[in-house]
Design a protein around this motif. Structure first.
Motif, short mmCIF file in Angstrom:
data_model
loop_
_atom_site.label_atom_id
_atom_site.label_comp_id
_atom_site.label_asym_id
_atom_site.label_seq_id
_atom_site.Cartn_x
_atom_site.Cartn_y
_atom_site.Cartn_z
N GLY A 167 -1.78 -13.91 -4.43
CA GLY A 167 -1.83 -13.25 -5.70
C GLY A 167 -0.98 -13.79 -6.72
O GLY A 167 -0.98 -13.82 -7.87
N GLU A 168 0.36 -14.17 -6.06
CA GLU A 168 1.39 -14.67 -7.11
C GLU A 168 0.93 -15.96 -7.40
O GLU A 168 1.29 -16.39 -8.61
N VAL A 169 0.20 -16.69 -6.78
CA VAL A 169 -0.24 -18.01 -7.39
C VAL A 169 -1.14 -18.06 -8.27
O VAL A 169 -1.23 -18.86 -9.40
N ILE A 170 -2.12 -17.21 -8.38
CA ILE A 170 -3.15 -16.70 -9.51
C ILE A 170 -2.56 -16.29 -10.73
O ILE A 170 -2.49 -16.64 -11.68
N ILE A 171 -1.35 -15.37 -10.43
CA ILE A 171 -0.46 -14.84 -11.56
C ILE A 171 0.16 -15.85 -12.30
O ILE A 171 0.30 -16.12 -13.56
N PHE A 172 0.90 -16.90 -11.71
CA PHE A 172 1.35 -18.11 -12.18
C PHE A 172 0.67 -19.02 -12.95
O PHE A 172 1.03 -19.72 -13.95
N SER A 173 -0.56 -19.14 -12.36
CA SER A 173 -1.52 -20.22 -13.05
C SER A 173 -2.05 -19.48 -14.43
O SER A 173 -2.03 -20.36 -15.27
N ILE A 174 -2.14 -18.01 -14.48
CA ILE A 174 -2.44 -17.47 -15.86
C ILE A 174 -1.23 -17.70 -16.75
O ILE A 174 -1.52 -18.14 -17.83
N ALA A 175 -0.18 -17.50 -16.04
CA ALA A 175 1.27 -17.78 -17.04
C ALA A 175 1.16 -19.27 -17.58
O ALA A 175 1.63 -19.47 -18.73
N SER A 176 1.00 -19.92 -16.65
CA SER A 176 1.22 -21.40 -16.76
C SER A 176 0.27 -21.84 -17.60
O SER A 176 0.56 -22.71 -18.74
N ALA A 177 -0.95 -21.29 -17.58
CA ALA A 177 -2.22 -21.75 -18.69
C ALA A 177 -1.67 -21.33 -20.16
O ALA A 177 -1.80 -22.25 -21.05
N GLY A 178 -1.15 -20.06 -20.23
CA GLY A 178 -0.76 -19.70 -21.62
C GLY A 178 0.57 -20.68 -21.86
O GLY A 178 0.46 -21.08 -23.11
N PHE A 179 1.44 -20.70 -21.22
CA PHE A 179 2.73 -21.42 -21.72
C PHE A 179 2.22 -23.02 -22.01
O PHE A 179 2.81 -23.58 -23.05
N MET A 180 1.46 -23.50 -21.16
CA MET A 180 1.38 -25.00 -21.72
C MET A 180 0.34 -25.26 -22.73
O MET A 180 0.41 -26.09 -23.31
N SER A 181 -0.48 -24.21 -23.00
CA SER A 181 -1.45 -24.18 -24.12
C SER A 181 -0.47 -24.15 -25.45
O SER A 181 -0.60 -24.85 -26.31
N LEU A 182 0.42 -23.03 -25.41
CA LEU A 182 1.52 -23.00 -26.56
C LEU A 182 2.36 -24.12 -26.69
O LEU A 182 2.59 -24.65 -27.90
N PHE A 183 2.73 -24.63 -25.43
CA PHE A 183 3.53 -25.86 -25.59
C PHE A 183 3.00 -27.28 -26.25
O PHE A 183 3.60 -27.97 -26.95
N ARG A 184 1.60 -27.24 -26.20
CA ARG A 184 0.86 -28.24 -26.66
C ARG A 184 0.62 -28.22 -28.20
O ARG A 184 0.00 -28.86 -28.75
N GLN A 185 0.89 -26.90 -28.82
CA GLN A 185 0.68 -26.65 -30.24
C GLN A 185 1.84 -26.63 -30.78
O GLN A 185 2.94 -26.59 -30.41
N ARG A 186 1.63 -27.14 -32.21
CA ARG A 186 3.03 -27.40 -33.17
C ARG A 186 3.52 -26.09 -33.23
O ARG A 186 3.03 -25.04 -33.75
N ASN A 187 4.73 -25.70 -32.87
CA ASN A 187 5.44 -24.63 -33.11
C ASN A 187 5.06 -23.44 -32.33
O ASN A 187 5.03 -22.39 -32.66
N GLY A 188 4.37 -23.89 -31.09
CA GLY A 188 3.75 -22.77 -30.20
C GLY A 188 4.80 -21.92 -29.51
O GLY A 188 4.57 -20.81 -29.27
#
Length: 464
Positions: A167-188
């Protein structure tokens, strides 16, 4: 042998149920006086807190000494002031909880199942006022992490839910998806998050990155001193071309392997340091210092998958879609937490993502701004943790339970938890045989007298 009485029966009370014990009998069993208990707890907790925050602030201050402006007397005075203020704040958490515990008992005349929740909330509201405003949000986020884990453990203990495998891997994957999407956006992402991620992931995938030829070879200067590695690196750089939308200068293969190799070395170095510290404390054999590569595998796998997925998506779709590619690549890369499974890391990143999205929603007008939200969040999460510290400490993360004991001046372990068992929380799990040496002159409840007699702790009041 178990003593059954009017207040200790096989009937399990709900949180709305009450028990009639005095705060001396059930809470501050080492001292009959409530006021004296408050000051004793604060003094003992302060000794613990000053050690904690001296180490914490000194560690960060040493790093800041690289800049000349931080080597002034004014900065040293601020350091001492911050240590003192944070130590008072942390001590107040333990002392105010003991004070609130007694105050509610004296006002209501009984203990209810929700007693610890209310006392904890009052403690949080009062104590957070003593801490610097700049630290309140961070503390609230940290406690949210701990409270969520505690609530989950409480629900599992009551058979309300079942743990999900990985379960912790699933939660981290969800968080990672959000963070890396914002990271790839300008001023995200805000700068305080964007900069650390840039150091780990590399600046290439960031929308704020501008190509600067020649920087990449500098990173490998140390390795390039070795002739055979230099030849291999040169071959990897041109093994195949990168996609036209790729932000890196060299081939996708070189770009991916570069990230894997660097982060593996970084993670392995950190793990060796952590293992060495454990060995110095006698908690691990020195022969195992170099054996653990779990952190290295996690970091290397995360960066490798993130870079490889971004490049693959660019080749597949023949263009770069930063937000989408960042989310998909982040989700895939997040699965590498399997090598370094940690509920704490997963929950921290998940709630940090919620915080980032909340403030972004405020800026864009989607959600309202709630004044003092961090203070109420801190108080609410602290209430959950302090309630559990009374009724079910076994459901608190072991490392944090030890920390809580220090914050209470090492008073939490000596609460008379056998009297809490009536709520069905298995309060005595960590201390099944503990029975305090109560002064019989201040014991008012018959059930407590009987329990002390059964365990051989009752003494004749006339001898005092």
């Amino acid at each position: 042998m178990v003593v059954h009485s009017k207040f200790q029966s096989d009937t399990v009370l709900s949180y709305s149920g009450s028990i009639p014990y005095t705060c001396y009998e059930i809470g501050h069993t080492w001292e009959p006086g409530c006021v004296k208990t408050f000051f004793q707890t604060f003094c003992d907790a302060f000794k613990f807190s000053i050690r904690v925050y001296t180490v914490f602030y000194l560690a960060t201050f040493v790093i800041k000494l690289r800049k000349k402006e931080n080597r002034r007397i004014k900065k040293i005075k601020k350091l001492l002031r911050d240590i003192l203020q944070s130590s008072i704040f942390l001590s107040a958490n333990g002392a105010f909880f003991m004070g609130g515990f007694c105050m509610l008992r004296n006002l209501i005349g009984k203990f209810y199942g929700w007693h610890g929740l209310l006392a904890g909330f009052i403690t949080g509201i009062l104590s957070i006022q003593l801490e610097r405003k700049s630290r309140r949000g961070m503390l609230a986020l940290y406690l949210m992490n701990l409270a969520a884990e505690t609530l989950f453990n409480m629900a599992v203990a009551r058979n309300l839910i079942k743990p999900i495998p990985y379960g912790e891997v699933i939660i981290f994957s969800i968080a990672s998806a959000g963070f890396m999407s914002l990271f790839r956006q300008r001023n995200g992402l805000p700068e305080n998050l964007h900069s650390p991620l840039t150091l780990i992931v590399g600046p290439e995938e960031s929308r704020d990155f501008y190509r600067n030829g020649g920087n990449f070879s500098q990173r490998w200067r140390l390795i390039s001193c070795l002739p055979y590695l230099q030849k291999l690196l040169q071959r990897l750089k041109t093994v195949h071309r990168s996609h036209q939308s790729c932000p890196h200068n060299n081939s996708c293969t070189y770009y991916t392997l570069e990230g894997i190799f660097k982060q593996f070395l970084l993670g392995y170095g950190i793990q060796i340091l952590l293992n060495a510290l454990q060995s110095l404390r006698g908690k691990q054999k020195w022969s195992k210092v170099f054996n653990n590569i779990s952190l290295a595998s996690f970091l290397a796998g995360f960066i490798g998958l993130f870079r490889a997925c971004n490049c693959s998506l660019r080749w597949l779709l023949d263009r770069d879609i930063p937000a989408l590619h960042g989310a998909l690549s982040g989700a895939v890369a997040g699965t590498t937490l399997y090598f370094y499974r940690s509920t704490s890391i997963a929950l921290y990143f998940f709630f940090k993502l919620m915080e980032v999205l909340y403030f972004r929603g405020i800026r864009e007008g989607y959600v309202p701004h709630l004044p003092s939200a961090d203070q109420y969040l801190y108080a609410s999460t602290l209430a959950i943790i302090l309630h559990a510290s009374c009724c079910e400490p076994h459901n608190i993360r072991p490392g944090y339970w030890k920390f809580l004991c220090g914050v209470s001046g090492w008073k939490f372990p000596v609460m008379f938890r056998k009297l809490f068992d009536v709520f069905g929380t298995k309060a005595t799990t960590l201390y099944p045989n503990f029975v305090p040496d109560l002064d019989p002159r201040y014991v008012k409840t018959t059930a407590v007298m009987e329990l002390l007699k059964v365990h051989g702790k009752w003494r004749d009041p006339t001898n005092f």
